[in-house]
Design an enzyme around this catalytic site. Structure first.
Site, mmCIF file in Angstrom:
data_model
loop_
_atom_site.group_PDB
_atom_site.id
_atom_site.type_symbol
_atom_site.label_atom_id
_atom_site.label_comp_id
_atom_site.label_asym_id
_atom_site.label_seq_id
_atom_site.Cartn_x
_atom_site.Cartn_y
_atom_site.Cartn_z
ATOM 1 N N ASP A 217 0.507 -3.312 12.281
ATOM 2 C CA ASP A 217 0.979 -3.650 10.931
ATOM 3 C C ASP A 217 1.392 -5.136 10.913
ATOM 4 O O ASP A 217 2.394 -5.515 11.513
ATOM 5 C CB ASP A 217 2.165 -2.748 10.567
ATOM 6 N N THR B 276 -1.288 7.425 -0.529
ATOM 7 C CA THR B 276 -2.587 7.279 -1.211
ATOM 8 C C THR B 276 -3.378 6.074 -0.709
ATOM 9 O O THR B 276 -4.569 5.961 -0.976
ATOM 10 C CB THR B 276 -2.375 7.090 -2.722
ATOM 11 N N ASP C 12 4.984 -5.953 9.545
ATOM 12 C CA ASP C 12 6.044 -5.559 10.477
ATOM 13 C C ASP C 12 6.096 -6.489 11.681
ATOM 14 O O ASP C 12 7.171 -6.847 12.169
ATOM 15 C CB ASP C 12 5.823 -4.113 10.947
ATOM 16 N N ARG D 135 0.857 -1.192 0.000
ATOM 17 C CA ARG D 135 0.000 0.000 0.000
ATOM 18 C C ARG D 135 0.883 1.227 0.000
ATOM 19 O O ARG D 135 1.722 1.389 0.883
ATOM 20 C CB ARG D 135 -0.852 0.040 1.280
HETATM 21 C C1 PRP Z 1 -1.020 -4.758 4.363
HETATM 22 C C2 PRP Z 1 -1.791 -6.052 4.428
HETATM 23 C C3 PRP Z 1 -2.613 -6.011 3.174
HETATM 24 C C4 PRP Z 1 -2.899 -4.554 3.030
HETATM 25 C C5 PRP Z 1 -4.320 -4.302 3.474
HETATM 26 O O1 PRP Z 1 0.052 -4.879 3.508
HETATM 27 O O2 PRP Z 1 -0.976 -7.184 4.527
HETATM 28 O O3 PRP Z 1 -1.946 -6.504 2.029
HETATM 29 O O4 PRP Z 1 -1.996 -3.849 3.887
HETATM 30 O O5 PRP Z 1 -4.660 -2.986 3.274
HETATM 31 P P1 PRP Z 1 -5.765 -2.545 2.212
HETATM 32 O O6 PRP Z 1 -6.942 -3.428 2.430
HETATM 33 O O7 PRP Z 1 -6.017 -1.108 2.601
HETATM 34 O O8 PRP Z 1 -5.187 -2.675 0.845
HETATM 35 P P2 PRP Z 1 1.132 -3.723 3.295
HETATM 36 O O9 PRP Z 1 0.738 -2.883 2.142
HETATM 37 O O10 PRP Z 1 1.372 -3.022 4.592
HETATM 38 O O11 PRP Z 1 2.394 -4.511 2.817
HETATM 39 P P3 PRP Z 1 3.257 -5.637 3.585
HETATM 40 O O12 PRP Z 1 2.412 -6.876 3.653
HETATM 41 O O13 PRP Z 1 4.436 -5.787 2.686
HETATM 42 O O14 PRP Z 1 3.618 -5.120 4.956
HETATM 43 N N1 URA Z 2 -2.356 -3.354 7.008
HETATM 44 C C1 URA Z 2 -1.958 -3.796 8.211
HETATM 45 O O1 URA Z 2 -0.957 -4.522 8.322
HETATM 46 N N2 URA Z 2 -2.674 -3.426 9.285
HETATM 47 C C2 URA Z 2 -3.778 -2.649 9.195
HETATM 48 O O2 URA Z 2 -4.400 -2.359 10.233
HETATM 49 C C3 URA Z 2 -4.160 -2.203 7.929
HETATM 50 C C4 URA Z 2 -3.433 -2.569 6.844
#
Ligand code: PRP
Ligand code: URA
Length: 209
Positions: free
Chosen positions: A200, A108, A203, A104
């Site tokens: 997160d 945005t 993380d 994400r």
């Molecule tokens: C997180 C999560 C989803 C997304 C959800 O990933 O694992 O993929 O956010 O958010 P959304 O429904 O608003 O799209 P992130 O983009 O943080 O990436 P990561 O898994 O690499 O930490």
């Molecule tokens: N992605 C995450 O990892 N946590 C949230 O709460 C939303 C998006």
């Protein structure tokens, strides 16, 4: 509307509370994500078709059951979806694993694709898309649209926690898929994080930040 299944089994609820807790460390967090994926997989595969075949027990021959039909494929959305893969493979070791890389954009909140590798004949497979978090819904919608563009039409989405906003958007965009979730929380905050949520997921799984 797509079929929303909330897996509110007491064991799931208990483990989810530990996952949410800010004091839960990486090792336990990873173990629980894997266990929750097992529970979800158990529920999400409830209606897979069975076929008869003959086996021989130590006592006699019998007609037994096995899962029939199309091969299964598990597709984690990178990164955090990786944490759920082993839980599903614990139950379905023959499933093929594809990967879709999305993150994400922090400004945005829209998903940006950076990687994709799918099993062959993906359009014929019974697919489980994995991502622990469904927040705005952008990542799930984009991964599922991508799979539909490749011809897939048997898609299920498994996530641990969802925001009501994300569920609604995903249901509107893809009314034909099944969504399996352990809990739908209260709301999103101004940064697109699920409240109360678990923070997160990527993380916490991988120890970044
Ligand atoms: C997180 C999560 C989803 C997304 C959800 O990933 O694992 O993929 O956010 O958010 P959304 O429904 O608003 O799209 P992130 O983009 O943080 O990436 P990561 O898994 O690499 O930490
Ligand atoms: N992605 C995450 O990892 N946590 C949230 O709460 C939303 C998006």
């Amino acid at each position: 509307m797509s079929n929303l299944v909330i897996i509110d089994h007491p064991l799931v609820m208990h483990k989810l509370s530990i996952l949410r807790d800010v004091n839960t460390g990486k090792k336990e967090f990873r173990e629980i994500v894997r266990e929750l994926a097992q529970f979800m997989c158990f529920e999400a595969t409830k209606n897979l078709p069975l076929e008869d075949y003959e086996i021989t027990t130590p006592i006699t021959k019998m007609i037994a059951k096995r899962i029939s039909g199309k091969n299964l494929s598990v597709i984690p959305i990178l990164r955090a979806g990786l944490g759920m893969v082993d839980g599903v493979l614990d139950l379905i070791p023959t499933a093929k694993v594809g990967h879709i890389g999305l993150y994400r954009d922090p400004e945005t909140l829209t998903p940006v694709e950076y990687y994709c590798k799918l099993p062959t004949q993906i359009e014929e497979r019974h697919i489980f898309v994995l991502d622990p978090m469904l927040a705005t819904g952008g990542s799930a919608i984009s991964a599922i649209s991508f799979l539909k563009d490749k011809g897939c039409n048997n898609i299920n989405f498994m996530c641990i926690l969802a925001a009501p906003e994300g569920v609604e958007k995903l249901q509107l965009a893809h009314p034909d898929i099944n969504i399996y979730v352990c809990a739908v929380d209260e709301k999103l905050n101004d940064h697109g994080y699920i409240v109360p949520g678990l923070g997160d997921a990527g993380d916490r799984l991988f120890g970044t930040k």
